[in-house]
Motif scaffolding. Sequence first.
Motif, mmCIF file in Angstrom:
data_model
loop_
_atom_site.group_PDB
_atom_site.id
_atom_site.type_symbol
_atom_site.label_atom_id
_atom_site.label_comp_id
_atom_site.label_asym_id
_atom_site.label_seq_id
_atom_site.Cartn_x
_atom_site.Cartn_y
_atom_site.Cartn_z
ATOM 1 N N TYR A 164 16.609 -2.198 14.794
ATOM 2 C CA TYR A 164 16.438 -0.953 15.542
ATOM 3 C C TYR A 164 17.223 0.199 14.910
ATOM 4 N N PRO A 165 18.507 0.019 14.600
ATOM 5 C CA PRO A 165 19.230 1.125 13.944
ATOM 6 C C PRO A 165 18.657 1.508 12.581
ATOM 7 N N ARG A 196 15.738 3.588 13.458
ATOM 8 C CA ARG A 196 16.227 4.805 14.070
ATOM 9 C C ARG A 196 16.916 5.704 13.047
ATOM 10 N N TYR A 252 14.387 7.755 11.549
ATOM 11 C CA TYR A 252 13.996 8.817 12.490
ATOM 12 C C TYR A 252 15.062 9.920 12.555
ATOM 13 N N LEU A 253 16.331 9.504 12.635
ATOM 14 C CA LEU A 253 17.427 10.475 12.737
ATOM 15 C C LEU A 253 17.412 11.472 11.585
ATOM 16 N N TRP A 273 20.263 15.882 15.211
ATOM 17 C CA TRP A 273 21.030 15.173 16.237
ATOM 18 C C TRP A 273 22.437 15.737 16.392
ATOM 19 N N PRO A 308 23.330 5.184 13.411
ATOM 20 C CA PRO A 308 22.517 4.909 14.605
ATOM 21 C C PRO A 308 23.238 4.019 15.618
ATOM 22 N N GLY A 316 17.208 10.315 25.026
ATOM 23 C CA GLY A 316 16.181 9.953 24.067
ATOM 24 C C GLY A 316 14.850 9.566 24.680
ATOM 25 N N LEU A 350 12.731 7.363 23.499
ATOM 26 C CA LEU A 350 12.464 5.928 23.416
ATOM 27 C C LEU A 350 13.168 5.191 24.551
ATOM 28 N N ASN A 351 14.460 5.478 24.692
ATOM 29 C CA ASN A 351 15.208 4.825 25.764
ATOM 30 C C ASN A 351 14.649 5.201 27.119
#
Lengths: 309, 346
Positions: A39-40, A43, A46-47, A52, B165, B180, B182-183
């Motif tokens: 996931y990270p 992500r 994406y980040l 951010w 992340p 977010g 997604l969350n």
Amino acid sequence: MGETIKAGRSGSQNIRGGWKVAFWFLLPSLIGFVVFFLYPSLRGVYLAFTDWNLLGNRGDFIGTENFERMRDDSQLSNSLWVTFKYVVLNIGSQTAISIAIAVMMDRLTKSQFVRSIMLLPWLMPNVVVALLWVWMLDKNLGVINTMLGWIGIDAINFFTSTSWVIPTVAAVNTWKFMGYTALLIFAGLQTIPGSLYEAGAIDGATEFQMFRRITLPLLRPVLALVLVITIVGSMQVFDVVNVATGGFNGQAGGPVNASRVIYLYIYQTAVLFNEPGYAAAISLLLVVILMFVTFLQLKLLRAGESDLA
Amino acid sequence: MSADTTTEQDQGVSVEKPSAKTDASFGARVGRGAAWGILLVIMVVSVFPFLWAFRTAATTNPELLSGSSDLLPSEPTELNFKRVLGRANDAEILESSGRENAGQFDFLKALRNTVIIATAITLGQTFFSGMAAYAFARLEFKGREKLFLVYLSGLMIPPIFIFIPNLILMKDLANWTESGWLNGALLGWIPWEWFAFTEVQWLGTFKGIVLPFFFMTPFAVFFLRQFFLNINRSIEEAAFIDGAGHFRVFRSVILPIAAPQMVTLAILTYVTSWNEYLWPLFVAGGNVEVQPLTTSLGTFLTQQPGTSPDWAAIMAATLMSALPVLALFAVFGRRLVDSIQFSGIK
């Protein structure tokens, strides 16, 4: 349901499990992998396309803005250049010394004690390594400068001069990793048949000739793997730089950006300058560079193919 | 690289490389002598910084500042160690540091934190990675090789790429519901406050530091799978015939057989977690209640006055934080040397 399990247990099929069994064995590691690796990773990609902000912990999609910014970022090109210099100095000295140690150990002694002693620095926390050497290399009180004084050399600002800081960090990490790298190469040396050296000796070859004509060619696959591991690790240098150049209230990466390696720049951009989106974009570049370097090396050194075949 | 260690050892002993016998000439002997000399120098270089650190820690700070460079301190003192452990009184602090108000650093608390973190990570990671390695090595299921490759690809990712992340994830976890798209979409509908999740802080907590490494690392799974692959199937099958289930077999057949390798991995994991610096730097947020030794030591250095840092105390603290690693090494050194020659990765 109960029927099938019963039937399965007696057959050989169930011995090998299948997803029903495997799932439970994999579950904890899957949770860890998905939540903290997969996931990270996604992500992170994406980040890189967001602005951010850690304070509000939110960000908006801004397209390729971060990547366009990277193109004109002189800090980034400086960091890449500093990292490149570091890797060349570190890997160059470390590999040469390690090969020498490995060959000498191979020819002189099988002692576990000798190997263990040289592994010691590698086991130490990087922070400890940094502190030891900041003290040893101190301008006024450091023992190294005292020793240099004995042979008439003026004290050197190892960690605080722009020209010395990167060679110094490279040397410190060479100190830390030379024994470990030597051990990897030593393991590779053990796969070279002793009969080749006997034949070489009968033909009257000198030690140096045997090293060049027998050892180096046959060591190539091992050397390729070791180089991939050490170069990829070396490009990610951070701990020693952050501790040693950040000492006494200074901001790490100094003096004047001379030691702001890429990892440090990413860390500072993300946490200190609160731009994790931009930091993610830079680390994406780092991922690409690391993969390219790995691929190139394995290709160039034709790893996996031994001349022994 | 991944050649079996035992054959390496055997070769090392039985195949005497001929130089010792055939090159008995004078030149060769000089060469060997010189090589021994270089090897000894390298060994001295490897340990000298530790000896010098000890010499420094056994000297009072005022004496250090006078610039003595003798190999042994003129008046050895244990005050610096006492001071770092918080057991020195005011007079002793003044004597050993040379100033009234020496930099404060709660060594014992940082030590406690490191022990908690390293122990938790080691227990979780070794056991859960062992379970995964069992599945990859001993079970058959659809997509096994593919899934293993996906796990392995994790080795290629530089830690900092996922730490950013992960830091954001830690912030998310503290307030699931708001953050977010997604969350929000996936998890926003769950009444997290029932589980007291929303108010829970993750930054600056042990669970924030430990959790990312608690369940697995790609290396741990890879390392153990290699060993599990070599275990003879017949032992396992005998247990199955006796009616044991997979968990029984894992616990009472595989784990005992692979115990030495599990211990080796546990030591490597313990040392790695003990040494970890970057992730605590991200996530500990300067909270002294959870900061490990590594980040505390780094902070301790930055807090020193630039003109005359308290080197005696810094070296005492540095040595003491390396001590447990040294002890592990003294006991298990041989095993570590072997495992490095075996795996070639860590």
